[in-house]
Design a protein around this motif. Structure first.
Motif, mmCIF file in Angstrom:
data_model
loop_
_atom_site.group_PDB
_atom_site.id
_atom_site.type_symbol
_atom_site.label_atom_id
_atom_site.label_comp_id
_atom_site.label_asym_id
_atom_site.label_seq_id
_atom_site.Cartn_x
_atom_site.Cartn_y
_atom_site.Cartn_z
ATOM 1 N N VAL A 10 -11.183 9.866 103.994
ATOM 2 C CA VAL A 10 -12.235 8.954 103.531
ATOM 3 C C VAL A 10 -13.617 9.587 103.719
ATOM 4 N N VAL B 260 -10.635 8.417 117.081
ATOM 5 C CA VAL B 260 -10.459 7.519 118.220
ATOM 6 C C VAL B 260 -10.765 8.321 119.478
ATOM 7 N N ILE C 275 -17.203 7.326 116.207
ATOM 8 C CA ILE C 275 -16.009 6.545 116.571
ATOM 9 C C ILE C 275 -15.671 5.550 115.456
ATOM 10 N N PRO C 276 -14.481 4.908 115.516
ATOM 11 C CA PRO C 276 -14.101 3.954 114.468
ATOM 12 C C PRO C 276 -15.136 2.852 114.334
ATOM 13 N N GLY C 277 -15.365 2.409 113.107
ATOM 14 C CA GLY C 277 -16.346 1.355 112.877
ATOM 15 C C GLY C 277 -17.714 1.907 112.516
ATOM 16 N N THR C 278 -17.910 3.228 112.672
ATOM 17 C CA THR C 278 -19.189 3.815 112.284
ATOM 18 C C THR C 278 -19.298 3.768 110.764
ATOM 19 N N PRO C 279 -20.386 3.218 110.244
ATOM 20 C CA PRO C 279 -20.508 3.193 108.780
ATOM 21 C C PRO C 279 -20.468 4.616 108.216
ATOM 22 N N THR C 280 -19.737 4.779 107.134
ATOM 23 C CA THR C 280 -19.606 6.107 106.541
ATOM 24 C C THR C 280 -20.960 6.647 106.110
ATOM 25 N N ALA C 281 -21.827 5.748 105.654
ATOM 26 C CA ALA C 281 -23.165 6.170 105.221
ATOM 27 C C ALA C 281 -23.908 6.865 106.358
ATOM 28 N N THR D 56 -12.365 -1.358 117.168
ATOM 29 C CA THR D 56 -12.697 -0.759 118.457
ATOM 30 C C THR D 56 -13.785 -1.590 119.138
ATOM 31 N N GLN D 57 -14.693 -2.117 118.317
ATOM 32 C CA GLN D 57 -15.791 -2.929 118.832
ATOM 33 C C GLN D 57 -15.285 -4.340 119.148
ATOM 34 N N VAL E 238 -9.781 5.042 99.983
ATOM 35 C CA VAL E 238 -11.187 5.152 99.582
ATOM 36 C C VAL E 238 -11.687 3.785 99.117
ATOM 37 N N GLU F 228 -17.676 -0.753 103.550
ATOM 38 C CA GLU F 228 -19.032 -0.183 103.578
ATOM 39 C C GLU F 228 -20.020 -1.079 102.845
ATOM 40 N N ILE G 248 -17.954 -5.289 112.701
ATOM 41 C CA ILE G 248 -18.184 -3.993 112.069
ATOM 42 C C ILE G 248 -19.307 -4.079 111.048
#
Lengths: 129, 542
Positions: free
Chosen positions: A22, A92, A111-117, B324-325, B437, B444, B453
């Protein structure tokens, strides 16, 4: 100014590739050149590919707990060969391990949950630095 | 600040008018939407086509199995955790193994540095399995081994050897042997199947397992498709169902080609599915799967035994819906998914622990998972009647639509040449990547809300105790253990057994008996795999 080139790889026996696939797509969507070499890459392959492909940045992806061992191997190779490229790690990663990775020399940990942007922006900055 | 509150006072509109699989949902459903033909499309539970459930009285007759995933570090530590969980009321367990074992390597193989005991327990010897099962017997304890061919051939052989040594007849052994050659390793890329063992050998051992189990172990279930692992990549509910069934059709075809009668192996075939967060879609998925499966097995394979027509499934609540959060939020998600699974009439449930996004479960998080199941099972009354959602205009309509979408996807796979071909040509990987994707873009953009999230976020780092990885310690312990183990055994016997393994691999005989003899003479997991690779002239790429 040429477009940023980034090498993405998974190391060790970990087989979870959703995140890296992704991120690869998102980086391509943002106009970066992405070389993704798949799973189970030993440190010397990641190192050699980074050099051969003349990338601006290296991204490693981990889910199954081998991030400290494998990242250290790669960074040792880079340091020993005096090859300097920013290395970022995603996946992770327990919060407690993040300082250790940074101390090793990792530029960013996602880490997971980080916006891809956000990942795309940070990697872009590192590539152009 | 006032803009947000204005919105809440006015009330937000529900924006997503489709299920995650893309099925459009109406505001209101009416009797004519249900299109119910009770006799032909529903039937009573326990009657063809089993839409309402595979047994007549379902949980009234027998509660679903409450399973917990266990496995980490050394066999001793895993055995201790198992005993703790039995005290806390688990009814069965899923034994997860570490990555070295998943790929058929001994714990001390240099390739495995930093990975021993991390994702699950290390199993390199028969003695390791015996230690895990110390105080637990395979005729009374229901274990589901989270494993794949080629490794599942060795684990099955170890189980057989264990039963033999404890004087337990093979026809009394219960549990499930997971046996999916394609999706087990995270349901992902071709590389996970092809890098460390030849395709030919993997499929052959898959079938050796099916054959051996169907001929010798009538009470042992075998898992034909790990649809859960596939689903975790991000494919939709409809894709999960279609690819799971298409996969099983291929395996069944191969078994039939081997000369095995459909009714000899189908009755104990089972699936491992996911239960995602889209509540009613999951219920519709399972009801559609049962109906589709029953018809396909009867019509395409001519199965006559009614047990062959039953779509039996264990489930895990979807790990990829957990965050995770704010980990405690995950208790709520898993509970909703659990209720969805119960209303779907599944056979066995493993509830993902709230720390899924952080690490392997702790005792606390596993206890919470068990309590969640116990509360729903014993306090809510959900189990009192079978398929309570039957007859709902909405659910029957959604079941029909799900069936349509799933059948159309199965047809697409058949056009590609079947699921195995779809994997080998990269077709399936393309579907998976498109789905991933798409899902990421939806999150997103905020179109798909994930609390914590992309909405209602906080900055705090979770303060819960998590499981700690001690890979170096485990690696060292296991290396010492294996060195001693190899010194203790009869080297000549080991050589002979390895020769037998190589010969058997080159022949077309069923390999399980030869592997049983090998593990009894202390040949290790890694050594058996290496011998098989040599017989297949397969080299692991550098």
């Amino acid at each position: 100014m040429r477009s940023s080139r980034i090498l993405l790889a998974k190391m060790g026996l970990d087989c979870h590739d959703t995140g890296v696939v992704v991120v690869a797509q998102s980086l391509r969507d943002a106009g970066m050149e992405v070389i993704y070499i798949g799973l189970h890459n030993p440190a010397n392959k990641v190192f050699q590919t980074a050099v051969d492909e003349d990338v601006d940045c290296i991204g490693l992806s981990f889910l199954s707990g081998q991030h400290m061992t494998q990242t250290r191997k790669l960074l040792n190779l880079l340091n020993d060969s005096n090859v300097s490229r920013p290395v970022v790690v995603g996946g992770v990663i327990p919060f407690d391990d993040i300082p250790g990775l940074k101390e090793m020399g990792v530029a960013e940990v996602f880490i997971p949950g980080t916006p891809t942007a956000h990942i795309v922006k940070k990697i872009g900055e590192l590539c152009q630095a | 600040m006032s803009e947000k509150f204005d919105l809440y006072i006015r009330g937000e509109r529900v924006e997503e008018g489709e299920t995650a699989s893309g099925i459009p949902i109406k505001d209101v459903y009416r009797p004519e939407d249900a299109q119910m033909d009770y006799l032909h499309n529903l039937g009573d539970p326990g009657e063809f086509p089993f839409t309402r459930g595979i047994y007549p009285n379902m949980y009234r007759g027998r509660m679903w199995t409450r399973r917990v995933q266990v496995g980490f570090g050394t066999p001793q530590e895993t055995n201790e955790r198992l005993k703790f969980l039995y005290e806390e009321g688990q009814a069965g367990f899923i034994l997860t193994i570490d990555l070295p074992t998943s790929y058929g390597f001994d714990s001390d193989d240099p390739l495995c540095e930093g990975e021993v005991g991390v994702t699950g327990v290390a199993i390199s010897t028969l003695e390791d399995l015996e230690t895990i099962f110390d105080g637990l017997n395979p005729d009374t304890v229901s274990a589901s081994l989270s494993i794949r061919p080629p490794v599942s051939a060795v684990s099955l052989a170890m189980f057989v050897a264990l039963a033999d040594k404890r004087g337990i007849a093979l026809d009394k052994v219960i549990g499930t042997q997971q046996n999916d050659p394609l999706f087990q390793m995270s349901g992902g890329p071709h590389q996970t199947i092809a890098q460390f063992f030849p395709w030919e050998g993997t499929l052959r051992l898959c079938l050796d397992n099916v054959e051996f189990i169907s001929q010798n172990m009538p009470k042992l279930n075998w898992m034909v498709t790990n649809a859960y692992n596939l689903r975790e990549t991000g494919v939709s509910a409809a894709q999960e169902a279609a690819f799971a069934i298409a996969h099983a059709l291929d395996i069944f075809r191969l078994a039939a080609e081997r000369g095995l009668g459909i009714d000899s192996f189908a009755p104990r075939a089972s699936f491992f599915s996911s239960t995602g967060i889209d509540f009613f879609e999951e219920v519709a998925k399972f009801r559609a799967e049962r109906r589709i499966w029953a018809r396909l097995i009867k019509e395409r394979f001519g199965a006559k035994d009614p047990r062959s027509w039953r779509f039996r499934t264990s489930v895990q609540t979807a790990g990829n819906t957990l965050t995770t959060q704010q980990p405690l939020n995950n208790v709520v998600r898993a509970t909703s998914e659990l209720i969805s699974a119960v209303l779907s009439g599944v056979q066995s449930i493993h509830l993902s622990a709230y720390d899924e996004g952080l690490s392997l479960p702790t005792e606390e998080s596993q206890r919470m998972a068990l309590r969640t199941q116990q509360i729903v099972a014993y306090e809510t009354g959900l189990t009192r009647t079978v398929d309570p959602l039957a007859g709902s205009y909405f659910v029957e309509s959604l079941t029909n639509q799900m069936e349509e979408q799933v059948m159309s996807l199965i047809d697409e796979v058949e056009k590609v040449g079947g699921l195995i071909k779809a994997v080998r040509t990269g077709w399936l990987e393309q579907q998976i990547n498109d789905a991933r994707v798409k899902r990421n873009r939806a999150v997103e953009s905020g179109q798909r809300v994930v609390v914590g999230i992309n909405r209602f976020t906080t900055d705090e780092v979770p303060e819960i105790s998590i499981h700690h990885i001690r890979a170096e310690e485990w690696g060292q312990k296991r290396a010492e253990y294996l060195a001693k183990y190899r010194r203790r055994r009869d080297a000549l016997k080991v050589e002979n057994r390895l020769r037998e393994v190589r010969l058997a691999a080159k022949s077309s005989e069923n390999m399980i008996p030869v592997i049983v003899s090998a593990v009894k003479d202390s040949v290790t997991m890694g050594e058996i795999h290496q011998a098989m690779r040599e017989a297949y002239e397969f080299k692991i790429p550098e």
